[in-house]
Design a protein around this motif. Structure first.
Motif, short mmCIF file in Angstrom:
data_model
loop_
_atom_site.label_atom_id
_atom_site.label_comp_id
_atom_site.label_asym_id
_atom_site.label_seq_id
_atom_site.Cartn_x
_atom_site.Cartn_y
_atom_site.Cartn_z
N TYR A 56 0.84 -1.20 0.00
CA TYR A 56 0.00 0.00 0.00
C TYR A 56 0.87 1.25 0.00
CZ TYR A 56 -3.47 -3.43 1.27
OH TYR A 56 -4.28 -4.52 1.25
N LEU A 57 0.64 2.11 -0.97
CA LEU A 57 1.43 3.34 -1.04
C LEU A 57 0.54 4.58 -0.95
CD1 LEU A 57 4.06 2.44 -3.82
CD2 LEU A 57 4.30 2.26 -1.34
N SER A 58 -0.71 4.37 -0.53
CA SER A 58 -1.62 5.52 -0.45
C SER A 58 -2.15 5.72 0.96
CB SER A 58 -2.78 5.34 -1.43
OG SER A 58 -2.29 5.23 -2.73
N ARG A 59 -1.35 5.33 1.95
CA ARG A 59 -1.81 5.53 3.32
C ARG A 59 -1.81 7.03 3.62
NH1 ARG A 59 -2.77 0.79 5.37
NH2 ARG A 59 -1.38 -0.99 5.02
N LEU A 90 1.20 11.30 -4.70
CA LEU A 90 1.01 11.69 -3.30
C LEU A 90 0.35 13.05 -3.22
CD1 LEU A 90 4.41 10.66 -1.62
CD2 LEU A 90 2.20 9.51 -1.40
N GLN A 91 -0.50 13.23 -2.22
CA GLN A 91 -1.10 14.55 -1.98
C GLN A 91 -0.07 15.43 -1.30
OE1 GLN A 91 -4.05 14.99 -3.17
NE2 GLN A 91 -4.50 12.84 -3.58
N SER A 92 -0.32 16.73 -1.33
CA SER A 92 0.64 17.69 -0.75
C SER A 92 0.97 17.37 0.70
CB SER A 92 0.06 19.09 -0.78
OG SER A 92 -0.45 19.33 -2.03
N ASN A 93 -0.05 17.04 1.48
CA ASN A 93 0.24 16.80 2.90
C ASN A 93 1.08 15.54 3.09
OD1 ASN A 93 -1.98 15.28 2.09
ND2 ASN A 93 -2.69 15.03 4.20
N ARG A 104 14.41 14.25 3.12
CA ARG A 104 14.80 14.37 1.71
C ARG A 104 13.59 14.82 0.89
NH1 ARG A 104 18.81 13.35 3.93
NH2 ARG A 104 20.54 11.98 3.34
N GLU A 105 13.89 15.39 -0.27
CA GLU A 105 12.81 15.77 -1.17
C GLU A 105 12.18 14.49 -1.75
OE1 GLU A 105 12.28 18.73 -4.95
OE2 GLU A 105 14.12 18.87 -3.76
N ILE A 106 10.85 14.50 -1.85
CA ILE A 106 10.15 13.32 -2.36
C ILE A 106 9.71 13.59 -3.80
CG2 ILE A 106 8.26 11.66 -1.94
CD1 ILE A 106 10.10 12.00 0.50
N ILE A 107 10.07 12.69 -4.70
CA ILE A 107 9.65 12.81 -6.09
C ILE A 107 8.57 11.75 -6.31
CG2 ILE A 107 10.46 12.81 -8.51
CD1 ILE A 107 12.01 14.76 -6.63
N ASP A 108 7.30 12.18 -6.39
CA ASP A 108 6.25 11.17 -6.59
C ASP A 108 6.15 10.81 -8.08
OD1 ASP A 108 4.79 13.25 -7.67
OD2 ASP A 108 3.02 12.94 -6.44
N ARG A 109 5.33 9.81 -8.38
CA ARG A 109 5.30 9.28 -9.75
C ARG A 109 4.99 10.35 -10.80
NH1 ARG A 109 4.69 4.28 -12.40
NH2 ARG A 109 3.53 4.44 -14.34
N GLU A 110 4.04 11.22 -10.47
CA GLU A 110 3.68 12.23 -11.44
C GLU A 110 4.82 13.21 -11.70
OE1 GLU A 110 -0.15 13.92 -10.68
OE2 GLU A 110 -1.07 11.95 -10.88
N ARG A 111 5.48 13.59 -10.61
CA ARG A 111 6.58 14.52 -10.79
C ARG A 111 7.72 13.87 -11.57
NH1 ARG A 111 9.69 17.78 -6.20
NH2 ARG A 111 11.45 18.36 -7.51
N LEU A 112 7.90 12.57 -11.32
CA LEU A 112 8.94 11.82 -12.03
C LEU A 112 8.67 11.84 -13.54
CD1 LEU A 112 11.41 9.99 -11.53
CD2 LEU A 112 9.85 8.04 -11.48
N ILE A 113 7.43 11.56 -13.92
CA ILE A 113 7.08 11.57 -15.35
C ILE A 113 7.26 13.00 -15.91
CG2 ILE A 113 5.21 11.20 -17.02
CD1 ILE A 113 4.17 8.96 -15.20
#
Ligand SMILES: Nc1nc2c(ncn2[C@@H]2O[C@H](COP(=O)(O)OP(=O)(O)OP(=O)(O)O)[C@@H](O)[C@H]2O)c(=O)[nH]1
Ligand SMILES: [Mg+2]
Length: 437
Positions: A56-59, A90-93, A104-113
């Motif tokens: 699960y990655l959407s907790r 991921l949502q902003s929060n 560390r800075e988090i790069i979510d899937r959308e930002r990666l693309i």
């Protein structure tokens, strides 16, 4: 190493390339998903030092559970990774909480693309499309930044104060308006270009398919071009079109941006004018990589079908091309084709690399588009009045006999090739859809 993390030696033992940014990848425990996520991270120039997989990655708080967020922090510290690539939206929060937790800075899937697209965009239009997608991505996050800035100092959010954040939010809104305006201009330009193409009286054949399946390799082989090919994902971002002569039959052949699974709708939206090319095509060659394990092949194929249906492309126009046939023997190939439900009329196996099967493919394109057809089309008197230009065009394309009944209804008997008739019927539908003054 805990059960939640997997670190393949290929990632751990590699010598670090100082030009790359290092990252820990967080993804799902599924080899297909892991491979794709590593491919994406690498295409954005991240070097994946280690991989953590969770079901699960959407907790709500961190995407992963709190205990796992702690483990991620340790993993980051042990490896010295500069970033965390998180293979889910991921949502902003969540971004904020996780960044705060792991430092560390988090790069979510959308930002990666988005990062990949932004690196690869070379034409003015592609750059604008990427810019729009970035702004759409940033918008809800900017709102959250405004909200969070009121709470206090926010590490991982560029340390903006409330005033700056407000200004930032307003700036995003303004930029979005400007970019949309420019994209509209580009879209008008494209419309003009399309109108010119129509005058060429050539059917359009477009390549579509998952990123990396070999579309550009096939395009180059058929057109003699030397467009960039690579094993990286999203090598091609802009559409290229060339004319091709198939034993005297001329077509326009287009290469375009590749697809990916879980592509957010707004990115399809941002790339619409590029992807829209597919909706104008008379024939779509949906290319798949036949050398992939069946499950991957099937999942990628399904993603493509979903995106094509989102673009409202008729399934009847899709022809399936099994590429990379040089990597399989015949029985393996047949199994793969059978598994996707491919029919001999609706598909072909080729190798864009060696040329195997390419003649067969060209023959099938020719047969599909230029097959002689005889048909009858009826037009209501109210429509017939607005279609004189289309009817004149049709007369130049084959044998046409027209009967007009007493009430003004037209019956057109036409003998031509399949794509010409299809184009005429489409132009009739378009004329009907337009309001007449
Ligand atoms: N073995 C083999 N490799 C191929 C074949 N066709 C393409 N490739 C390889 O597959 C990789 C991707 O090829 P591209 O032509 O760039 O793929 P693409 O579909 O245009 O990818 P995007 O532009 O990212 O959507 C390259 O490394 C090619 O050399 C083939 O028929 N056989
Ligand atoms: Mg390509």
């Amino acid at each position: 190493m805990t059960s939640s993390t997997s670190s393949s030696s290929s990632h751990k033992d590699r010598v670090h390339d100082p030009s790359k940014r290092t990252a820990i990848l967080v993804t799902y425990p599924d080899q297909f998903v892991i491979d794709e996520a590593v491919g994406l991270a690498e295409a954005a120039d991240y070097e994946v030092l280690d991989i953590m997989t969770r079901r699960y990655l959407s907790r709500s708080k961190y995407g992963v559970g709190p205990g796992q967020a702690e483990k991620l922090k340790m993993l980051v510290e042990e490896s010295g990774a500069e970033f965390v690539v998180f293979d889910e939206k991921l949502q902003s929060n969540q971004l904020y909480n996780l960044a705060g937790m792991v430092g560390r800075e988090i790069i979510d899937r959308e930002r990666l693309i988005l990062e990949i697209f932004s690196r690869r965009a070379s034409t003015a239009e592609a750059k604008l499309q990427v810019k729009l997608a970035e702004l759409i991505y940033e918008m809800p996050r900017a709102k959250a930044k405004v909200r969070l800035a009121k709470v206090g100092e926010q590490p991982g959010f560029f340390g903006l104060g409330k005033y700056e954040v407000d200004v930032y939010y307003q700036a995003i809104k303004r930029q979005m308006t400007t970019v949309k305006q420019k994209l509209q201009d580009a879209s008008r330009q494209r419309e003009l270009y399309r109108a010119q193409r129509r005058k060429l009286d050539m059917p359009i054949v477009s390549l579509a398919g998952y990123t990396g399946v070999g579309k550009t390799t096939l395009f180059n082989r058929l057109t003699g071009e030397s467009k960039e090919i690579s094993s990286n994902l999203f090598t091609t971002l802009t559409t290229s079109t060339r004319s091709l002569n198939l034993d005297g039959f001329k077509i326009l052949f287009s290469d375009t941006v590749g697809f990916i699974s879980r592509l957010p709708t707004y990115m399809i939206e941002a790339f619409k004018s590029t992807l829209e090319e597919l909706t104008y095509a008379n024939l779509i060659l949906l290319v798949v990589d036949a050398s992939q394990p069946l499950e991957d092949l099937n999942r990628r194929y399904q993603s493509c079908i979903e995106i094509l249906s989102e673009l409202k492309v008729s399934p009847a126009k899709v022809f399936l091309v099994f590429n990379k046939a040089d990597l399989l023997d015949e029985s393996q190939l047949n199994l793969q084709m059978l598994a996707l439900g491919a029919t001999p009329e609706g598909s072909v196996a080729i190798s864009a690399k060696t040329g195997l099967g390419v003649e067969d493919l060209l023959g099938k394109i020719r047969d599909t588009l230029f097959e002689p057809v005889e048909t009858q089309i009826s037009l209501e008197p109210s429509d017939a009045a607005h279609l004189s230009a289309q009817i004149s065009w049709l007369k130049t394309q084959g044998e046409v006999a027209i009967n007009k009944s007493a009430d003004g209804r037209l019956t057109i008997n036409v003998k031509s090739n399949s794509w010409t008739i299809e184009r005429f019927i489409k132009s009739v539908d378009e004329a009907k859809a337009k309001p007449h003054g």
